[in-house]
Design a protein around this motif. Structure first.
Motif, mmCIF file in Angstrom:
data_model
loop_
_atom_site.group_PDB
_atom_site.id
_atom_site.type_symbol
_atom_site.label_atom_id
_atom_site.label_comp_id
_atom_site.label_asym_id
_atom_site.label_seq_id
_atom_site.Cartn_x
_atom_site.Cartn_y
_atom_site.Cartn_z
ATOM 1 N N ILE A 27 0.851 -1.208 0.000
ATOM 2 C CA ILE A 27 0.000 0.000 0.000
ATOM 3 C C ILE A 27 0.881 1.251 0.000
ATOM 4 C CG2 ILE A 27 -1.684 1.316 1.361
ATOM 5 C CD1 ILE A 27 -2.781 -1.424 2.351
ATOM 6 N N LEU A 28 1.891 1.240 0.867
ATOM 7 C CA LEU A 28 2.744 2.436 0.968
ATOM 8 C C LEU A 28 3.548 2.682 -0.297
ATOM 9 C CD1 LEU A 28 3.946 2.063 4.664
ATOM 10 C CD2 LEU A 28 2.441 3.825 3.748
ATOM 11 N N ARG A 29 3.894 1.612 -0.984
ATOM 12 C CA ARG A 29 4.654 1.793 -2.230
ATOM 13 C C ARG A 29 3.751 2.079 -3.410
ATOM 14 N NH1 ARG A 29 7.718 -3.595 -2.027
ATOM 15 N NH2 ARG A 29 8.433 -3.071 -4.111
ATOM 16 N N GLY A 30 2.459 2.099 -3.175
ATOM 17 C CA GLY A 30 1.524 2.414 -4.270
ATOM 18 C C GLY A 30 1.225 1.231 -5.158
ATOM 19 N N LEU A 31 1.671 0.029 -4.746
ATOM 20 C CA LEU A 31 1.363 -1.155 -5.559
ATOM 21 C C LEU A 31 -0.100 -1.555 -5.372
ATOM 22 C CD1 LEU A 31 4.632 -3.174 -4.872
ATOM 23 C CD2 LEU A 31 4.069 -1.777 -6.867
ATOM 24 N N LEU A 32 -0.626 -1.235 -4.226
ATOM 25 C CA LEU A 32 -2.072 -1.366 -4.006
ATOM 26 C C LEU A 32 -2.593 0.049 -3.800
ATOM 27 C CD1 LEU A 32 -2.289 -4.349 -1.473
ATOM 28 C CD2 LEU A 32 -3.164 -4.330 -3.809
ATOM 29 N N ARG A 33 -3.551 0.430 -4.612
ATOM 30 C CA ARG A 33 -3.982 1.825 -4.564
ATOM 31 C C ARG A 33 -5.271 1.998 -3.791
ATOM 32 N NH1 ARG A 33 -1.105 4.803 -8.088
ATOM 33 N NH2 ARG A 33 0.312 3.592 -9.363
ATOM 34 N N SER A 34 -5.505 3.258 -3.363
ATOM 35 C CA SER A 34 -6.733 3.585 -2.648
ATOM 36 C C SER A 34 -7.945 3.055 -3.383
ATOM 37 C CB SER A 34 -6.884 5.101 -2.558
ATOM 38 O OG SER A 34 -6.219 5.568 -1.469
ATOM 39 N N GLY A 35 -8.850 2.393 -2.669
ATOM 40 C CA GLY A 35 -10.100 1.911 -3.276
ATOM 41 C C GLY A 35 -9.965 0.531 -3.896
ATOM 42 N N LEU A 64 -7.285 -1.808 11.751
ATOM 43 C CA LEU A 64 -7.079 -0.990 12.955
ATOM 44 C C LEU A 64 -6.143 0.185 12.682
ATOM 45 C CD1 LEU A 64 -6.589 -3.367 16.001
ATOM 46 C CD2 LEU A 64 -8.121 -1.396 15.826
ATOM 47 N N GLU A 65 -5.102 -0.056 11.917
ATOM 48 C CA GLU A 65 -4.132 1.008 11.671
ATOM 49 C C GLU A 65 -4.526 1.891 10.486
ATOM 50 O OE1 GLU A 65 -0.329 -1.257 13.681
ATOM 51 O OE2 GLU A 65 -0.059 -0.205 11.786
ATOM 52 N N GLY A 66 -5.679 1.637 9.914
ATOM 53 C CA GLY A 66 -6.222 2.549 8.911
ATOM 54 C C GLY A 66 -5.737 2.330 7.494
ATOM 55 N N TYR A 67 -5.066 1.203 7.219
ATOM 56 C CA TYR A 67 -4.589 0.965 5.852
ATOM 57 C C TYR A 67 -5.703 0.457 4.941
ATOM 58 C CZ TYR A 67 0.128 1.433 7.682
ATOM 59 O OH TYR A 67 1.256 1.918 8.269
ATOM 60 N N THR A 76 -13.347 -5.933 1.207
ATOM 61 C CA THR A 76 -12.281 -5.200 1.918
ATOM 62 C C THR A 76 -11.487 -4.413 0.884
ATOM 63 O OG1 THR A 76 -12.191 -7.034 3.461
ATOM 64 C CG2 THR A 76 -10.344 -5.515 3.501
ATOM 65 N N PHE A 77 -11.204 -3.138 1.209
ATOM 66 C CA PHE A 77 -10.575 -2.233 0.233
ATOM 67 C C PHE A 77 -9.410 -1.473 0.862
ATOM 68 C CE2 PHE A 77 -13.884 -2.687 -2.918
ATOM 69 C CZ PHE A 77 -14.957 -3.152 -2.150
ATOM 70 N N VAL A 78 -8.501 -1.056 0.004
ATOM 71 C CA VAL A 78 -7.433 -0.176 0.486
ATOM 72 C C VAL A 78 -8.071 1.153 0.875
ATOM 73 C CG1 VAL A 78 -5.283 1.033 -0.099
ATOM 74 C CG2 VAL A 78 -5.711 -1.276 -0.972
ATOM 75 N N SER A 79 -7.658 1.667 2.028
ATOM 76 C CA SER A 79 -8.285 2.872 2.582
ATOM 77 C C SER A 79 -8.236 4.055 1.611
ATOM 78 C CB SER A 79 -7.559 3.246 3.877
ATOM 79 O OG SER A 79 -8.031 4.458 4.338
ATOM 80 N N GLY A 80 -9.313 4.848 1.660
ATOM 81 C CA GLY A 80 -9.390 6.025 0.775
ATOM 82 C C GLY A 80 -8.503 7.147 1.289
ATOM 83 N N ALA A 81 -8.330 7.225 2.589
ATOM 84 C CA ALA A 81 -7.510 8.316 3.163
ATOM 85 C C ALA A 81 -6.578 7.724 4.197
ATOM 86 C CB ALA A 81 -8.424 9.349 3.817
#
Ligand SMILES: Cc1ncc(COP(=O)(O)O)c(C=O)c1O
Length: 503
Positions: A27-35, A64-67, A76-81
């Protein structure tokens, strides 16, 4: 889409943690994107060959950590914010997350930029007598009184050791400083304009933070104190040297700039020791007003004045909010305390307070409280009177022995401070050569550039000036050191002219 995770059963970290860590990293590297959707836990568990519970626990932590976020009956989705704090949650000994990589094309050119910094600890070891500049005498520190005050402060500290305090500094200490600089330096100031800092260097950083965006150039004495020069050099401000003569900064050479920052040491110029004349003080303030510039007045050793009344500080003469006044307890008490103060012009109080909060959340409560009490009880002034007397005797002793061995010596900076500058007579070896030879005989002497100063010009004083910090050496040791210096200089076979003055 299957997730490219690879779990290692031999890894000491749990499978659930490895899974959490790898998805977070994607997620942090942008390999999984928001949504973007994540596979259902059952699907992922089959795909990577772990129990469903392992995936559920990893997903729970990501949630829990908001990812990630879960939408009931949808998936289940990658967090929008992504919350800011989620990026740095390094717990359980986990590796730091891999942050999005920038443009790697220039990586080969990338080099960590290390700013130049002054040597605060003397790099030369094994000296028998050391004139390293700016050190108070070790036995001058008022240990007994300090211990008593610290003990009593700790006894009644209550929550003050556990709670944050005002980042601008303890009001009692700011008040004591405001009361001290009135009679001592002719500065009338309210405690609101005082910020407690971790020594002058921290105060310079604070002033730089406050001012750097408002000014276009840095103007400095030449030669100049390294600590100030290197700091402003690191801010990438264009700099302009102004020569120093026996009356201090040569104000006639100040450039006609538009809004600059000028750093000066008017009481006892560092390193030459000269005092800025009143006439030049007034001219410097007029220049600042005319050009919209600001002045940082570093009054690092003004507590020691041996002849005549001290001249009023620039800050005390300034009616137009141009001067930042820097005071330190490093010279009159000890550099180990790391305590000083910056008096800022009223228009900059809010900015200085905010910057100080951003930089450090303020200085330690205990030392501030102790210093406030030390000053309020009158112990500070008593201490100053005592060490002023000791340092005056050491200065007299140094001058006596220099004259005794070298005749009519040309010395600058004798009327105050903790060091003097000796301009060597013609025919003597260069300052650097004497420094080297004296060092071999166990005597630490310093030229301008090895003694904490720098110059941006081909300054003639670099070749012919030695500086002597005398405060930390007893009179017996000063006498012995200068006798060794005389011997060393005799052995160096100075020219005929020089030989006449070497006894
Ligand atoms: C010109 C000058 N300013 C300030 C300082 C003191 O620095 P600090 O208060 O950070 O210990 C020194 C120390 O040698 C100095 O020479």
């Amino acid at each position: 889409m299957p997730l490219a995770v690879r779990l290692d059963h031999g890894d000491s970290r749990s499978l659930q943690f490895q899974l959490f860590d790898q998805i977070r990293s994607m997620i942090l590297r942008g390999l999984l994107r928001s949504g973007e959707s994540l596979p259902p836990s059952r699907v992922l568990s089959e795909q990577i060959g772990v129990s469903r519970n392992t995936v559920v626990l990893a997903y729970e932590r990501l949630l829990l950590e908001g990812y990630i976020e879960s939408r009931p009956s949808v998936g289940t989705f990658v967090s929008g914010a992504l919350p800011e704090t989620a990026i740095f949650t390094g717990t359980d000994g986990c590796r730091a997350p891999v942050l999005p990589a920038g443009d790697n094309e220039n990586d080969e050119d990338f080099a960590v930029r290390v700013p130049r910094a002054q040597a605060v600890v003397n790099p030369r070891a094994g000296l028998t007598y050391d004139f390293w500049v700016g050190r108070p005498a070790a036995d001058s520190f008022p240990i007994k009184e300090w211990r008593r005050i610290i003990d009593s402060k700790l006894r009644y500290a209550g929550a003050r050791m556990t709670e944050y305090q005002d980042p601008q500094g303890l009001l009692s200490l700011r008040r004591a400083i405001a009361e001290h600089v009135g009679p001592a330096r002719g500065i009338t100031v309210s405690p609101d304009e005082v910020v407690i800092v971790g020594g002058s260097q921290d105060g310079l950083n604070l002033a730089a933070s406050v001012l750097a965006r408002h000014v276009g150039a840095f103007i400095h004495e030449d030669p100049c104190y390294q600590g100030a020069f290197y700091l402003f050099e690191s801010c990438d401000l264009p700099s302009s040297p102004v020569p120093v003569d026996e009356h201090g900064l040569d104000v006639a050479c100040l450039p006609e700039v538009n809004r600059a920052l000028a750093y000066v040491t008017p009481s006892h110029q560092y390193p030459l020791g000269v005092t800025l004349s009143l006439e030049r003080r007034i001219a410097l303030l007029q220049w600042a007003r005319r050009t919209g510039s600001f002045i940082i007045e570093d009054d690092y050793d003004s507590d020691f004045r041996y002849e005549g009344a001290p001249l009023t500080a620039l800050r005390g003469l300034d009616d137009h909010g141009r001067v930042f006044y820097l005071g330190t307890f490093s010279k009159c008490l000890g550099a180990g305390l790391r305590l000083g103060y910056l008096i800022v012009p009223p228009a900059f109080v809010a900015a200085a307070r905010s910057w100080k909060t951003l930089m450090s959340n303020g200085e330690p409560w205990l030392e501030q409280a102790a210093m406030a009490e030390f000053m309020e009880q009158g112990a500070f002034n008593r201490h100053l009177r005592r060490i002023r007397q000791t340092y005056r005797m050491r200065r007299d002793c140094l001058l006596h022995h220099l004259r005794r061995h070298f005749g009519d010596v040309d010395i600058l900076g004798t009327n105050g401070g903790m060091h003097i500058a000796w301009r060597l007579p013609p025919g003597f070896p260069s300052a650097i050569e004497i420094e080297r030879r004296a060092g071999r005989a166990g005597v630490g002497l310093y030229g301008l550039t090895t003694g904490g100063a720098c110059t941006q010009t081909d300054h003639p004083r670099v070749a012919d000036t030695l500086i002597f910090g005398f405060a930390a050496l007893s009179e017996e040791r000063i006498a012995a050191a200068i006798a060794i210096l005389a011997r060393v200089l005799n052995e160096t076979q100075p020219t005929a002219e020089a030989r006449e003055v070497v006894s």
